[in-house]
Structure formats: structure tokens, C-alpha cells
Design a protein around this motif. Sequence first.
Motif, PDB file in Angstrom:
ATOM      1  N   SER A 109     -12.244   2.476  -8.081  1.00  0.00           N
ATOM      2  CA  SER A 109     -11.264   1.358  -8.020  1.00  0.00           C
ATOM      3  C   SER A 109     -12.104   0.129  -8.475  1.00  0.00           C
ATOM      4  O   SER A 109     -11.650  -0.692  -9.598  1.00  0.00           O
ATOM      5  CB  SER A 109     -10.819   0.739  -6.559  1.00  0.00           C
ATOM      6  N   ASN A 142      -6.632  -0.506  -7.693  1.00  0.00           N
ATOM      7  CA  ASN A 142      -6.300  -0.887  -6.385  1.00  0.00           C
ATOM      8  C   ASN A 142      -5.941   0.552  -5.724  1.00  0.00           C
ATOM      9  O   ASN A 142      -5.336   0.778  -4.595  1.00  0.00           O
ATOM     10  CB  ASN A 142      -4.781  -1.546  -6.673  1.00  0.00           C
ATOM     11  N   LYS A 181      -9.205  -0.152  -2.533  1.00  0.00           N
ATOM     12  CA  LYS A 181      -9.499  -0.928  -3.370  1.00  0.00           C
ATOM     13  C   LYS A 181     -11.105  -1.232  -3.568  1.00  0.00           C
ATOM     14  O   LYS A 181     -11.635  -1.598  -4.701  1.00  0.00           O
ATOM     15  CB  LYS A 181      -8.781  -2.362  -2.984  1.00  0.00           C
ATOM     16  N   ARG A 226       0.901  -1.171  -0.111  1.00  0.00           N
ATOM     17  CA  ARG A 226      -0.102  -0.117  -0.113  1.00  0.00           C
ATOM     18  C   ARG A 226       0.943   1.257  -0.027  1.00  0.00           C
ATOM     19  O   ARG A 226       0.597   2.151   0.727  1.00  0.00           O
ATOM     20  CB  ARG A 226      -1.073   0.016   1.164  1.00  0.00           C
TER      21      ARG A 226
END
Length: 243
Positions: A222, A188, A217, A136
Motif C-alpha cells: 500500500s 488503501n 493501508k 473499509r
Amino acid sequence: MGVSDKNGRVYDKKQAKFRQINRFLELISDIEDKLPENGTLRICDLCCGKSYLSFAVYHYFSVIKKRSVKMTGVDLKEDVIGYCSETADKLGFDGLEFIWGDIGLYETDEPVNLVLSLHACDTATDRVLEKAVSFRADVIMSTPCCHHELNRILKCPELSFISEYSMLRQKLCDAATDALRLKYLEANGYDTAAIELIDPDQTPKNILLRGVRRRTKDSPESQKAAGEYKIAYEFLTGKSLDN
Ligand SMILES: C[S@@+](CC[C@H](N)C(=O)[O-])C[C@H]1O[C@@H](n2cnc3c(N)ncnc32)[C@H](O)[C@@H]1O
């Protein structure tokens, strides 16, 4: 690092690499406001090779910007990693470490702010992006190298008027591969951009893929991008992503 002589003159054969690294630094300075203002910056250079980029970025943040930095370079080449570790020691770059191994197996418990990669070969760029997403990372900046995978699996009758010419087929696959990578980042939670690295006359490996994390996400944006990724992948390969 073998880029310049003791007077700082850049060797002829290293001019292109020198320009790539400097441009990469300029592009990093453009996203500095997306990194935490305080505390230690956590940076990874995945597929770092001889690590010109790692040393330059570490120098930039720790010496010029006076930030506390913990940076890790990872590469499969044991001898190169040994050389980079010794060089970091000699320079007193305490926050710069090098790890020998496959980036797919590299893990860290610390939150990662910036993942970098310069010319990770073929599908290694995809492994870089997957790893950066799994961390992340706040910002991802990756300049891909040669691509071969999509060229092997392209199966798209609608695009055969391009792909019947082998040179155009490769260009089509290069562009489609990078577009899929950007869509993967969007799926993502990243805002994305494709940026020119240096003059395309100097290297065809000239695109920098950038992702700045903005969403989760699970956000609608997303999810929409994940749907678009699936449609594009299946259109290009004729294969279902559900299997
Ligand atoms: C073309 S070199 C680029 C090196 C460096 N980033 C540069 O720009 O000078 C690609 C590097 O990726 C490394 N590499 C490829 N696949 C890898 C993997 N799965 N894990 C770690 N390193 C990998 C290779 O060992 C090689 O050093």
C-alpha cells in the motif's frame, strides 16, 4: 421503476440502462466469494439516483440468493429518494432504505461489505471512493461518469503532444483519472481491476473500477502504491501533493 412495461418488455429508451444493470449484476456475482458467507450483507449504493441498481442488487441477494441484506441508497435528490423509499415499501423490501443527502456526510457504524456506484458525476466518483475506503468496505465497484477535473488542472509538458488536441486531451484525462483512482484504492490496501461494463458503442461511460480489500493501508504494498500515486499526480498536474 419505469424500465419495463407490465409484461416485462424493456422500454426502448431503457435498453442501455437495463443492460448496464444486468452486466453490473454479473460482475457482482464474480466477487461474491469476497463477501462474508454468513450474516447480513451490508451494501451501500452511493449516488443511487433512481436506484435501478439498488433494487436489482437487493433483489439479487435477498430474493434469489436468499441472503439477509441491509442496503442503503444515498442521493442528493429529495424527490427521487422519496420515490425510491415508497417503491421499496410497496415491494416489501424491508432491508432497503434510502437516505436523502450528500454522500460525503453519510456515515454508518456497521461494517460495510460492498459499496456500489453507477455513474456518479465527475468528482462525485472520487467522493464515493473516499467514503468506501473510510468504511473499509470489503469490495468497491464504481462506474465513473464524465470527468472534468483533471482536464482543468492538467499541466504536463511531456504529454503536450497529446493534450494539444482537445479530443485526445479529454481521452488522456479520462484514462489518467481512472488510473489515479485505482492507484488511490491500491494505496488503501485494495487489489484493483478496470473492467469493461458493456459494449463501448452504447455508452462511453463504460469502465467499472473494482477494488477488493486485501491489506492494510500501512502494508509495504500500500505504501508503495501511495508513492506511485504521488508521483503520477505530480507528473500530471505539476502540483505537489505535500502542500
Ligand atoms: C448520473 S446520476 C446516476 C444515478 C444512478 N446511479 C443511475 O445510474 O441511474 C448521478 C447521481 O449522483 C447524485 N450525486 C452527485 N453528487 C452527489 C453527492 N455529493 N451526494 C449524493 N448524491 C450525489 C446526483 O443527484 C445524481 O442522482
